[in-house]
Design an enzyme around this catalytic site. Sequence first.
Site, PDB file in Angstrom:
ATOM      1  N   HIS A 135      -6.399  20.551  26.780  1.00  0.00           N
ATOM      2  CA  HIS A 135      -6.855  19.425  27.592  1.00  0.00           C
ATOM      3  C   HIS A 135      -5.862  18.267  27.610  1.00  0.00           C
ATOM      4  O   HIS A 135      -6.220  17.165  27.988  1.00  0.00           O
ATOM      5  CB  HIS A 135      -8.215  18.946  27.087  1.00  0.00           C
ATOM      6  CG  HIS A 135      -9.301  19.953  27.270  1.00  0.00           C
ATOM      7  ND1 HIS A 135     -10.424  20.005  26.480  1.00  0.00           N
ATOM      8  CD2 HIS A 135      -9.421  20.986  28.151  1.00  0.00           C
ATOM      9  CE1 HIS A 135     -11.202  21.005  26.867  1.00  0.00           C
ATOM     10  NE2 HIS A 135     -10.606  21.614  27.876  1.00  0.00           N
ATOM     11  N   CYS A 197       6.849   4.478  41.228  1.00  0.00           N
ATOM     12  CA  CYS A 197       6.373   4.485  42.612  1.00  0.00           C
ATOM     13  C   CYS A 197       5.220   3.529  42.865  1.00  0.00           C
ATOM     14  O   CYS A 197       4.654   3.518  43.964  1.00  0.00           O
ATOM     15  CB  CYS A 197       5.959   5.905  43.012  1.00  0.00           C
ATOM     16  SG  CYS A 197       4.380   6.432  42.270  1.00  0.00           S
ATOM     17  N   GLY A 234     -14.989  24.087  15.001  1.00  0.00           N
ATOM     18  CA  GLY A 234     -15.536  22.799  15.408  1.00  0.00           C
ATOM     19  C   GLY A 234     -15.686  22.601  16.892  1.00  0.00           C
ATOM     20  O   GLY A 234     -15.473  21.500  17.396  1.00  0.00           O
ATOM     21  N   SER A 236     -18.404  23.359  20.230  1.00  0.00           N
ATOM     22  CA  SER A 236     -19.686  23.868  20.717  1.00  0.00           C
ATOM     23  C   SER A 236     -19.491  24.888  21.832  1.00  0.00           C
ATOM     24  O   SER A 236     -20.429  25.586  22.202  1.00  0.00           O
ATOM     25  CB  SER A 236     -20.543  22.715  21.237  1.00  0.00           C
ATOM     26  OG  SER A 236     -19.940  22.151  22.397  1.00  0.00           O
ATOM     27  N   LEU A 278     -15.987  21.388   8.266  1.00  0.00           N
ATOM     28  CA  LEU A 278     -14.714  22.068   8.520  1.00  0.00           C
ATOM     29  C   LEU A 278     -13.701  21.856   7.414  1.00  0.00           C
ATOM     30  O   LEU A 278     -13.025  22.804   6.997  1.00  0.00           O
ATOM     31  CB  LEU A 278     -14.134  21.612   9.861  1.00  0.00           C
ATOM     32  CG  LEU A 278     -14.573  22.338  11.138  1.00  0.00           C
ATOM     33  CD1 LEU A 278     -14.078  23.767  11.136  1.00  0.00           C
ATOM     34  CD2 LEU A 278     -16.071  22.293  11.324  1.00  0.00           C
TER      35      LEU A 278
END
Length: 290
Positions: A135, A197, A234, A236, A278
């Site tokens: 991501h 830009c 970790g 879902s 974890l």
Amino acid sequence: MRTRPTLTWTVTAAPVPATTSLDELARAVTGRGVVVLSGAGLSTESGIPDYRGASGTLRRHTPMTYQEFAGSEAARRRYWARSHLGWRTVARAEPNDGHRAVTELRARGYLSGVITQNVDGLHQAAGTPGVVELHGSLDRVVCLDCGRTTSREALDDQLRAANPGFAGVAARVNPDGDVELADEVVREFQLVACAGCSGRLKPDVVFFGENVPPPRVRRCYRLVEAASAMLVLGSSLAVMSGLRFVRSAARAGKPVLIVNQGETRGDPHAAVRVDLPLGRALTELANRLP
């Protein structure tokens, strides 16, 4: 040459019961060639909240969508004002025992690769090489109009200069670095445009409603295809961007191993489900392996 032991698993549509034992997990990881898919639950022990855990922020907070961000200057102002505060919390976060255990397992040859859904850079900060940031990363900023990429630190300096009197106080930090901030504070915030830009700047992360770049997806599939098993840490698996790799591994007959506090959408595909914190689980796992 070390050979991998043959693993036999039975995966059914009904999830296997969750356990706090690491015996089966250790047996699988000993076979080496395991690819990791990590999620926000791995970073909660570093002080970064998750979205969907027991105290997940989606219970109180709706993240910015790509369509809203790209189409509305007011939405971009709201995001950058809030993120300008929240990013500092993410940038100060340190890797925890879970990240360090993943780095150790990778260095010792048990892991063949790491795919992370997290945008916090903590795997890399812990020293894990070759992490695929599914991501993206909050450390980078991209221009939506010309594609120019710059560092978030440089943008932070620009935003500070453009907003010298900005005195917002973060009420709560979210996993994407966003925070809760009063509307009157947001309205006073000055945006910064692309230096190349004068276009719209966006953090180089995949927003809700945005697609992961296809080359990145293909790289992840190649890692899954080459792996002996998949270890989910970790996550879902509530969104398809990560779940698809679990399904791909399961279809190929590769064991899916899940360590997560609470149920996941991938549980029907799991051969092993460990419900433990974890940091504790991964540290113990690394200590147990030869």
